[in-house]
Design a protein around this motif. Structure first.
Motif, PDB file in Angstrom:
ATOM      1  N   VAL A   1       0.839  -1.208   0.000  1.00  0.00           N
ATOM      2  CA  VAL A   1       0.000   0.000   0.000  1.00  0.00           C
ATOM      3  C   VAL A   1       0.870   1.252   0.000  1.00  0.00           C
ATOM      4  O   VAL A   1       0.629   2.192  -0.763  1.00  0.00           O
ATOM      5  CB  VAL A   1      -0.959  -0.010   1.217  1.00  0.00           C
ATOM      6  N   LEU A   2       1.907   1.265   0.837  1.00  0.00           N
ATOM      7  CA  LEU A   2       2.800   2.424   0.880  1.00  0.00           C
ATOM      8  C   LEU A   2       3.576   2.598  -0.420  1.00  0.00           C
ATOM      9  O   LEU A   2       3.831   3.721  -0.848  1.00  0.00           O
ATOM     10  CB  LEU A   2       3.764   2.301   2.063  1.00  0.00           C
TER      11      LEU A   2
ATOM     12  N   TRP B   1       1.345   4.233  -2.827  1.00  0.00           N
ATOM     13  CA  TRP B   1       1.030   5.601  -2.422  1.00  0.00           C
ATOM     14  C   TRP B   1       2.157   6.571  -2.755  1.00  0.00           C
ATOM     15  O   TRP B   1       1.974   7.774  -2.803  1.00  0.00           O
ATOM     16  CB  TRP B   1       0.749   5.610  -0.928  1.00  0.00           C
ATOM     17  N   GLN B   2       3.351   6.059  -2.977  1.00  0.00           N
ATOM     18  CA  GLN B   2       4.502   6.910  -3.260  1.00  0.00           C
ATOM     19  C   GLN B   2       4.337   7.607  -4.605  1.00  0.00           C
ATOM     20  O   GLN B   2       3.773   7.047  -5.538  1.00  0.00           O
ATOM     21  CB  GLN B   2       5.794   6.073  -3.313  1.00  0.00           C
TER      22      GLN B   2
END
Length: 192
Positions: free
Chosen positions: A94-95, A98-99
Motif C-alpha cells: 500500500v505504501l 502511495w509513493q
C-alpha cells in the motif's frame, strides 16, 4: 580506535528471538487451540462472515467448506511473503502504491520543473571594409519600427529586449554609433 567507531552499535536479532504478536487469552479465558496470530484472526473472522452469508450456496456440500475454512486458519499461522508477515507485506505494498512516481526528495514529491521557452537574440554587423572607411561618411539611415510588446511570460523569463532584424538593404557606411565614431576619428575629425 576512533571515537566515531567506538560510538557505533550494531544489533541483529535472529528470527528465533523475535516473538510475534499473538492472542491467547481474553480476560481470564484461554482461547482453545490458541494462541492465534493476527492473520489467523483475520481469516477466521472474514471466512466465518463469508460462510454465514453464502450458506445457501455451499450447504449442499456438507462439511467440506467448513473444513476448508479451518484448514485455511491453520495454514496462515506462520506465513511469510518474502520473509515478512502478511500484514507488513500488505502495508508495504500500500505504501509503495502511495509513493509518487518520481520518488521523494526531502519528504516532498520530486517533480520536474515546468518547461519554459528560452528566448534570446543576436545582431550581425558587417565590419567596414578599408575602402569604405576612407570615404567620407554619411549618417546611415536606420530602420526603426515600434518594438513588439512581449508577452507577460516572456517578460518574466527574460529581461532582454528582442532585437529587430537588420534592414535588407546593404548599408553604405558605418551603421552603429561606435562604428561612426571610429570612422570620424580615423578621418581626423573630432567629436562634436
Amino acid at each position: 580506535m576512533s571515537a566515531a567507531a567506538a560510538g557505533r552499535v550494531g544489533r541483529f536479532y535472529t528470527a528465533a528471538r523475535r516473538h510475534p504478536w499473538v492472542l491467547g487469552k481474553v480476560a481470564d479465558w484461554k482461547i482453545p487451540l490458541g494462541p492465534y496470530t493476527p492473520a489467523q484472526i483475520a481469516v477466521a473472522v472474514g471466512g466465518g462472515f463469508l460462510l454465514v452469508k453464502t450458506i445457501s450456496w455451499w450447504s449442499l456440500l456438507g462439511p467440506i467448506p467448513i473444513a476448508a475454512w479451518l484448514l485455511a486458519i491453520w495454514a496462515v499461522r506462520r506465513p511469510k511473503i518474502q520473509g515478512r508477515a502478511p500484514m507488513q507485506a500488505a502495508l508495504g505494498l500500500v505504501l509503495l502504491g502511495w509513493q509518487p512516481q518520481g520518488g521523494r526528495i526531502g519528504g516532498r514529491a520530486a517533480r520536474d520543473r515546468a518547461p519554459h521557452p528560452l528566448l534570446g537574440g543576436f545582431t550581425i554587423e558587417d565590419t567596414p571594409s578599408p575602402a569604405l572607411a576612407a570615404t567620407p561618411s554619411r549618417p546611415a539611415q536606420r530602420h526603426t519600427s515600434p518594438a513588439p510588446h512581449p508577452s507577460p511570460a516572456a517578460a518574466r523569463t527574460s529581461t532582454r529586449r528582442r532585437t529587430e532584424p537588420a534592414a535588407p538593404a546593404v548599408p553604405v557606411g558605418p551603421v552603429s554609433g561606435v562604428q561612426q565614431l571610429l570612422a570620424l576619428t580615423s578621418q581626423g575629425g573630432g567629436v562634436r
